[in-house]
Design a protein around this motif. Sequence first.
Motif, PDB file in Angstrom:
ATOM      1  N   ARG A 163      -3.314   4.199 -14.419  1.00  0.00           N
ATOM      2  CA  ARG A 163      -2.451   3.513 -15.388  1.00  0.00           C
ATOM      3  C   ARG A 163      -1.087   3.198 -14.792  1.00  0.00           C
ATOM      4  O   ARG A 163      -0.562   2.111 -14.971  1.00  0.00           O
ATOM      5  CB  ARG A 163      -2.306   4.359 -16.646  1.00  0.00           C
ATOM      6  N   GLY A 164      -0.529   4.186 -14.087  1.00  0.00           N
ATOM      7  CA  GLY A 164       0.789   3.991 -13.459  1.00  0.00           C
ATOM      8  C   GLY A 164       0.755   2.840 -12.454  1.00  0.00           C
ATOM      9  O   GLY A 164       1.559   1.898 -12.563  1.00  0.00           O
ATOM     10  N   CYS A 182       0.472  -0.496 -14.173  1.00  0.00           N
ATOM     11  CA  CYS A 182       1.739  -0.846 -14.810  1.00  0.00           C
ATOM     12  C   CYS A 182       2.708  -1.423 -13.758  1.00  0.00           C
ATOM     13  O   CYS A 182       3.369  -2.442 -13.992  1.00  0.00           O
ATOM     14  CB  CYS A 182       2.297   0.433 -15.430  1.00  0.00           C
ATOM     15  N   ILE A 183       2.761  -0.780 -12.588  1.00  0.00           N
ATOM     16  CA  ILE A 183       3.631  -1.263 -11.496  1.00  0.00           C
ATOM     17  C   ILE A 183       3.127  -2.621 -10.993  1.00  0.00           C
ATOM     18  O   ILE A 183       3.919  -3.524 -10.703  1.00  0.00           O
ATOM     19  CB  ILE A 183       3.672  -0.217 -10.344  1.00  0.00           C
ATOM     20  N   TYR A 190       4.130  -5.400 -13.404  1.00  0.00           N
ATOM     21  CA  TYR A 190       5.577  -5.618 -13.282  1.00  0.00           C
ATOM     22  C   TYR A 190       5.878  -6.389 -11.987  1.00  0.00           C
ATOM     23  O   TYR A 190       6.674  -7.332 -11.989  1.00  0.00           O
ATOM     24  CB  TYR A 190       6.274  -4.255 -13.288  1.00  0.00           C
ATOM     25  N   VAL A 197      11.786   4.516  -9.994  1.00  0.00           N
ATOM     26  CA  VAL A 197      10.322   4.620 -10.139  1.00  0.00           C
ATOM     27  C   VAL A 197       9.817   5.938  -9.547  1.00  0.00           C
ATOM     28  O   VAL A 197       9.059   6.663 -10.188  1.00  0.00           O
ATOM     29  CB  VAL A 197       9.617   3.407  -9.479  1.00  0.00           C
ATOM     30  N   LYS A 249      10.155   9.177 -11.382  1.00  0.00           N
ATOM     31  CA  LYS A 249       9.245   9.397 -12.511  1.00  0.00           C
ATOM     32  C   LYS A 249       7.974  10.083 -11.981  1.00  0.00           C
ATOM     33  O   LYS A 249       7.781  10.176 -10.770  1.00  0.00           O
ATOM     34  CB  LYS A 249       8.872   8.041 -13.153  1.00  0.00           C
ATOM     35  N   PRO A 250       7.094  10.530 -12.884  1.00  0.00           N
ATOM     36  CA  PRO A 250       5.862  11.180 -12.388  1.00  0.00           C
ATOM     37  C   PRO A 250       4.890  10.183 -11.766  1.00  0.00           C
ATOM     38  O   PRO A 250       3.778   9.970 -12.248  1.00  0.00           O
ATOM     39  CB  PRO A 250       5.281  11.849 -13.631  1.00  0.00           C
ATOM     40  N   VAL A 251       5.344   9.550 -10.706  1.00  0.00           N
ATOM     41  CA  VAL A 251       4.540   8.563  -9.978  1.00  0.00           C
ATOM     42  C   VAL A 251       4.483   9.023  -8.531  1.00  0.00           C
ATOM     43  O   VAL A 251       5.525   9.174  -7.889  1.00  0.00           O
ATOM     44  CB  VAL A 251       5.193   7.159 -10.054  1.00  0.00           C
ATOM     45  N   ARG A 252       3.283   9.254  -8.016  1.00  0.00           N
ATOM     46  CA  ARG A 252       3.160   9.675  -6.621  1.00  0.00           C
ATOM     47  C   ARG A 252       3.342   8.460  -5.719  1.00  0.00           C
ATOM     48  O   ARG A 252       3.129   7.324  -6.147  1.00  0.00           O
ATOM     49  CB  ARG A 252       1.802  10.337  -6.391  1.00  0.00           C
ATOM     50  N   ARG A 253       3.712   8.738  -4.491  1.00  0.00           N
ATOM     51  CA  ARG A 253       3.982   7.624  -3.577  1.00  0.00           C
ATOM     52  C   ARG A 253       2.763   6.732  -3.383  1.00  0.00           C
ATOM     53  O   ARG A 253       2.874   5.519  -3.291  1.00  0.00           O
ATOM     54  CB  ARG A 253       4.485   8.153  -2.236  1.00  0.00           C
TER      55      ARG A 253
END
Lengths: 276, 322
Positions: A9-10, A13-14, A17, A98, A101-105
């Motif tokens: 999902r993350g 979403c990126i 965008y 970004v 936030k809880p987004v891994r590389r």
Amino acid sequence: MTAVIDSFRGPWCIAVYTWREGMRKKTLVGFLVLSLLVIFGSSFMSSFLDPSAQSDMELKLIKDICVTTIAIFGMLITVFISASVVPTEMDNKVIYTVLSKPVRRVQYLLGKFLGVQLIILVNLALMGALFFLAIYLKQRILPTLLLWSILLTYFQFIIVSAFTFAISCASTSSVLPTIGGLFIYITGTLTEYLKDVFTRSGQTGELLDKIVGYLAYALYNVLPNLMHFDLKDQIINRAPNDPPTDVLIPNLIAYGLLYAITGFIMSYIIFRRKEM
Amino acid sequence: MERHQSVSAVIETLNLNKIYEGAFRGQDVHALKDLNLAIKPGEIFGYLGPNGSGKTTTIKLLLGLIFPTSGTITIMGSRDISSAKVKRNIGYLPEGAYYPDFLRGEEILRYYGKLYGLRGADLEKRIDAAIELVGMTHARKRLLRGYSKGMRQRIGLAQALISDPQILILDEPTTGLDPIARKEIRDILANLRNQGKTLLISSHELLEVELISDRVGILFDGVVQTMGTIEELLTEREMSIEVSGASEEALTRLSGKGISVEDYTGEKMKLRVPKGQSVYDTLELCKAEQLTIISIAPRRETLEELFVRVVGAAEAERRQAV
């Protein structure tokens, strides 16, 4: 299963965008408008032909202009956008907001890469649709061969995109990856010559000659051969609804994806410990 | 301030070092040297220091944007600071971040909210709450290109608050804002502290930090020079005498006796009585110079004065060492 969906999902979403932002880049819009104008204007240019010329000459000219335009502008859009999405976010600090936030590389990179692919696909679809229309209006036959060509062109671009993206992950500006991307494209279209170097090597019997030959052969096997995806001659010289010949489309798709995944893994290796 | 000392730290660094490696030998930059920080739950910690002192490096290390050379970072009891569990509890406002012009205020928050894993009604509820908290309800549907600098800063604060995090890390939250906007942001931050959130504020706006912080730490050359509550640090009190009718010569003579002019408006000026000197003696000197005494008042050292004093001393020490 839910965890897998959630982890995508993350990135998605990126990606959306990135696509929305990328489609507003002035340089990219400029390339797209120019390419559409050239494709649209190809019919007009063909009217300058000598009326006594062969009847299919006009059609061949339109096809030649359109295929070349899609290849050149599509490649420029691919290189430009793949080279700039990550360095731009590093420059304007959006990447800080970004990655905090809880987004891994890896999720961030995947999102950016997917966003780039969406941009390339939309641009290619727009250019292809106009070309499709131009051929259909001239011949009143659905140019299915063109659709295959557009599909293969995308898999050619995804290779260039993945390696340009990898270079951009090591860079702080988009200049170096843009140059790198153009170099990858040029090298990829000249890979066939490496095979010639290998077959001609060893004729003098000297060691250096042999080493160069083996090096060329190794590079030929490692570097992507972008000419495999080229259906230009078939589009120009054959009927628009002929099936493509001399190409195994599923194999080419797998070939393109394999190189794209390799490029993406390189991006991650570079980016995973990169200091922002 | 006692409440902070009895509970364990929310953010803790232990002997944290960061060396930026240069291209050649001898070009390495030791940005942080054995940094030990302990930020307690529910406090506002003002993190101060001149440019290049290591503030941003500390923040980047806490957020996992860069990696420590040695030492440890513990956030909410976890050393895995890049885990989703930890990051869900951190909101970050970077200095001078860009937000895309083509999006509306609420769209920006929707984007960042989704990155926190928020969805549907929960996300919309959080957007409403964050927008209301920063006072941007009236402009939530406007494109960012129509936003003023203050509005952009507020929307930046809202994106940091979107997941209702327990920890807020704010880099220069009031820079470039007008006095009214500053006051409003300050009130928002104080309100967040009252809700039990922990705030780490890095800023050059010393007055703002003094007004809002529970504790401050002053960093110079990668080393914390001093750290404590505002009350602990700003204890030095001096007397200030407001006078009028002083000539240049009189001021020169007073200056020779250690009395300095700290402020003046027209005819009136404030003289600072040096520490350890009797007020009565100073008044006698003023009388001898035929100055009119308007008022005598005690004064507390400001955070700015403390900052200048601490950084100045550290700089002098460094120069001596070189």
